[in-house]
Design an enzyme around this catalytic site. Structure first.
Site, PDB file in Angstrom:
ATOM      1  N   SER A   1       0.849  -1.183   0.000  1.00 21.72           N
ATOM      2  CA  SER A   1       0.000   0.000   0.000  1.00 21.72           C
ATOM      3  C   SER A   1       0.892   1.244   0.000  1.00 21.72           C
ATOM      4  O   SER A   1       1.773   1.369   0.859  1.00 21.72           O
ATOM      5  CB  SER A   1      -0.888  -0.001   1.248  1.00 21.72           C
ATOM      6  OG  SER A   1      -1.711   1.143   1.261  1.00 21.72           O
TER       7      SER A   1
ATOM      8  N   LYS B   1      -0.937  -0.771  -4.481  1.00 19.69           N
ATOM      9  CA  LYS B   1      -2.200  -0.091  -4.126  1.00 19.69           C
ATOM     10  C   LYS B   1      -1.866   1.353  -3.834  1.00 19.69           C
ATOM     11  O   LYS B   1      -0.974   1.620  -3.011  1.00 19.69           O
ATOM     12  CB  LYS B   1      -2.818  -0.768  -2.902  1.00 19.69           C
ATOM     13  CG  LYS B   1      -3.867   0.054  -2.144  1.00 19.69           C
ATOM     14  CD  LYS B   1      -4.578  -0.810  -1.120  1.00 19.69           C
ATOM     15  CE  LYS B   1      -4.912  -0.054   0.140  1.00 19.69           C
ATOM     16  NZ  LYS B   1      -5.670  -0.904   1.107  1.00 19.69           N
TER      17      LYS B   1
ATOM     18  N   LYS C   1      -3.112   4.992  -2.441  1.00 15.09           N
ATOM     19  CA  LYS C   1      -4.106   5.774  -1.710  1.00 15.09           C
ATOM     20  C   LYS C   1      -4.476   6.969  -2.591  1.00 15.09           C
ATOM     21  O   LYS C   1      -3.582   7.599  -3.176  1.00 15.09           O
ATOM     22  CB  LYS C   1      -3.518   6.278  -0.387  1.00 15.09           C
ATOM     23  CG  LYS C   1      -3.306   5.194   0.628  1.00 15.09           C
ATOM     24  CD  LYS C   1      -4.613   4.613   1.111  1.00 15.09           C
ATOM     25  CE  LYS C   1      -4.383   3.551   2.146  1.00 15.09           C
ATOM     26  NZ  LYS C   1      -5.640   3.034   2.682  1.00 15.09           N
TER      27      LYS C   1
ATOM     28  N   ASP D   1      -7.254   3.009  -3.351  1.00 15.62           N
ATOM     29  CA  ASP D   1      -8.046   2.986  -2.117  1.00 15.62           C
ATOM     30  C   ASP D   1      -8.379   4.419  -1.737  1.00 15.62           C
ATOM     31  O   ASP D   1      -7.483   5.219  -1.467  1.00 15.62           O
ATOM     32  CB  ASP D   1      -7.244   2.320  -0.988  1.00 15.62           C
ATOM     33  CG  ASP D   1      -8.071   2.195   0.294  1.00 15.62           C
ATOM     34  OD1 ASP D   1      -7.549   1.624   1.273  1.00 15.62           O
ATOM     35  OD2 ASP D   1      -9.238   2.640   0.302  1.00 15.62           O
TER      36      ASP D   1
ATOM     37  N   GLU E   1     -11.196   0.818  -4.084  1.00 11.44           N
ATOM     38  CA  GLU E   1     -11.585   0.405  -2.731  1.00 11.44           C
ATOM     39  C   GLU E   1     -12.296   1.529  -1.999  1.00 11.44           C
ATOM     40  O   GLU E   1     -11.817   2.662  -1.967  1.00 11.44           O
ATOM     41  CB  GLU E   1     -10.335  -0.023  -1.960  1.00 11.44           C
ATOM     42  CG  GLU E   1     -10.580  -0.722  -0.656  1.00 11.44           C
ATOM     43  CD  GLU E   1      -9.289  -1.123   0.046  1.00 11.44           C
ATOM     44  OE1 GLU E   1      -8.203  -1.051  -0.575  1.00 11.44           O
ATOM     45  OE2 GLU E   1      -9.363  -1.482   1.232  1.00 11.44           O
TER      46      GLU E   1
ATOM     47  N   ASP F   1     -14.403  -2.199   2.042  1.00 14.40           N
ATOM     48  CA  ASP F   1     -13.529  -2.395   3.215  1.00 14.40           C
ATOM     49  C   ASP F   1     -14.316  -1.927   4.446  1.00 14.40           C
ATOM     50  O   ASP F   1     -14.971  -2.739   5.110  1.00 14.40           O
ATOM     51  CB  ASP F   1     -12.223  -1.606   3.005  1.00 14.40           C
ATOM     52  CG  ASP F   1     -11.340  -1.515   4.246  1.00 14.40           C
ATOM     53  OD1 ASP F   1     -10.343  -0.781   4.221  1.00 14.40           O
ATOM     54  OD2 ASP F   1     -11.648  -2.176   5.268  1.00 14.40           O
TER      55      ASP F   1
ATOM     56  N   LYS G   1     -10.635  -7.980   6.295  1.00 22.26           N
ATOM     57  CA  LYS G   1      -9.787  -7.608   7.429  1.00 22.26           C
ATOM     58  C   LYS G   1     -10.374  -8.303   8.660  1.00 22.26           C
ATOM     59  O   LYS G   1     -11.459  -7.939   9.122  1.00 22.26           O
ATOM     60  CB  LYS G   1      -9.807  -6.099   7.658  1.00 22.26           C
ATOM     61  CG  LYS G   1      -8.942  -5.299   6.703  1.00 22.26           C
ATOM     62  CD  LYS G   1      -9.007  -3.828   7.059  1.00 22.26           C
ATOM     63  CE  LYS G   1      -8.226  -2.994   6.074  1.00 22.26           C
ATOM     64  NZ  LYS G   1      -8.465  -1.545   6.314  1.00 22.26           N
TER      65      LYS G   1
ATOM     66  N   GLY H   1      -4.837  -4.829   5.403  1.00 25.44           N
ATOM     67  CA  GLY H   1      -3.870  -4.628   6.492  1.00 25.44           C
ATOM     68  C   GLY H   1      -4.164  -3.351   7.262  1.00 25.44           C
ATOM     69  O   GLY H   1      -4.808  -2.443   6.762  1.00 25.44           O
TER      70      GLY H   1
END
Ligand SMILES: O=C(O)CCC(=O)N[C@@H](C(=O)O)c1ccccc1
Length: 368
Positions: free
Chosen positions: A135, A161, A163, A189, A214, A239, A263, A291
């Site tokens: 991430s 991934k 952000k 995400d 996400e 998520d 998760k 995570g």
């Protein structure tokens, strides 16, 4: 088993670099571990959230109170302590899935150690190592982002991934795609940073062949995510909105999510996480393991879960060194883009006494 003692150990471990998301910037992992002592064995777990309720409503100080005042009295009253008995015993306490997960996982660790069974075996793992994604936080500039992505790819990570947030989305995705090519497994995400009014803007991400987007919208709004999915080619992954297998089934039925970030902490523990996996797998919906910047105590059981058959996408199960210069367990080290699934009894790891002592900010009994 019989519950003899529960200890809370507050830890603070500096991050190697600040980690910026749409809801804030982290510079250290400040959380707590639980040490559960039973008449048969001991177990450890990690509370997944942070001191402030920015990712989700739970936070460190609140979770300690919920555990001490509401969850442990109910668990201690059980005539026979088994992991399976915990969720029903705690069910009258609304929410607090992360606090419940911390207690359930420590009891599960103890129970499995008492039986000499690895968590991976108990959950039904089919692999002994899992591919690692990574991430990447929001950065101040595109060159800094590209340098960080290049470093992770050189280390062997198999999926990136990014952000994103309004103002940092299409351009960083375009820059990574143009620099590293169309073959790079890439996802984003948003951590709930957008609204349906952003749908046309988010459609621009369809040009980049992303694996998923996400949690683009506010958490728990399955209807809004379903409306957005109708307007996007990129699969929506949830998520923050998924708290157990039941709402996962609803989200899939509403076409509000075509990929699931599992998760364990968010859904109350590994038993429910396996149920979420089973529901998604039964509907042909791929899952991957999310995570929460866990130390090795939380990272180890996540790797066991990520080895189940429905985990067909690389997770945010990065190496310890992605976040910490020193972990409180033996570090998880990337090998050929994969991390090993712990093979020892229970979660397969324990805190290293010296490291734990250096990163501990406080220890006290929560029970008795
Ligand atoms: O690699 C990791 O453990 C972190 C992966 C990640 O990006 N976690 C995000 C998330 O929204 O999933 C997160 C960051 C900080 C706090 C909570 C969650």
């Amino acid at each position: 088993m019989r519950l003899e003692r529960v200890e809370i150990v507050h830890v603070a471990i500096p991050l190697v670099t600040p980690f910026r998301t749409s809801f804030g910037t982290m510079t250290s992992k400040d959380t707590f571990l639980l040490r559960v002592v039973t008449d048969c064995a001991e177990g450890w777990s990690e509370f997944a959230a942070d001191p402030e309720p920015l990712y989700c409503p739970e936070f460190v100080a609140g979770a300690e109170i919920v555990l001490r005042d509401f969850l442990l009295p109910r668990v201690a009253a059980l005539p026979h302590l088994t992991t399976a008995a915990l969720a029903p015993a705690m069910a009258k306490v609304k929410g607090h899935e992360l606090a419940k997960a911390a207690l359930e996982t420590a009891v599960l660790d103890a129970e499995l150690r008492a039986h000499g069974m690895p968590l991976a075996t108990y959950l039904g793992a089919v692999r002994d190592r899992v591919p690692a994604g990574v991430s990447v936080g929001i950065r101040d500039s595109l060159p800094e982002l590209l340098e960080e992505v290049e470093r992770y790819l050189a280390e062997g990570y198999v999926r990136i991934k990014l952000k994103i947030e309004p103002g940092w989305d299409v351009e960083p995705v375009r820059a990574v795609r143009e620099r590293f090519g169309d073959g790079l497994p890439l996802q984003v995400d948003a951590n709930t940073a957008y609204t349906l009014a952003d749908a046309e803007h988010l459609r621009r991400l369809d040009a980049f062949g992303l694996l998923l987007i996400e949690e683009p919208l506010e958490e728990n709004n399955l209807h809004a995510h379903a409306l957005l999915q109708r307007r996007l080619g990129t699969p929506v992954c949830l998520d923050e909105s998924l708290h157990h297998a039941r709402d996962t089934a609803s989200a899939i039925a509403m076409d509000a999510c075509r990929v699931v970030n599992v998760k364990p902490a968010r859904v109350g523990g590994y038993l429910e996480a396996r149920r979420v996996h089973d529901v998604a797998h039964a509907h042909g919906v791929p899952v991957w393991c999310g995570g929460m910047l866990e130390t090795g105590i939380g990272r180890a059981p996540n790797l066991a879960l990520a080895a189940l058959p429905g985990f067909t996408l690389p997770g945010d199960t990065s190496a310890s060194g992605r976040y910490f210069a020193e972990d409180i367990t033996e570090p998880f080290v990337l090998e050929d883009g994969h991390l090993p699934v712990p093979a020892g009894p229970g979660i397969g790891v324990e805190p290293l006494p010296d490291a734990l002592r250096r990163f501990t900010r406080g220890r006290r009994d929560l029970y008795p």
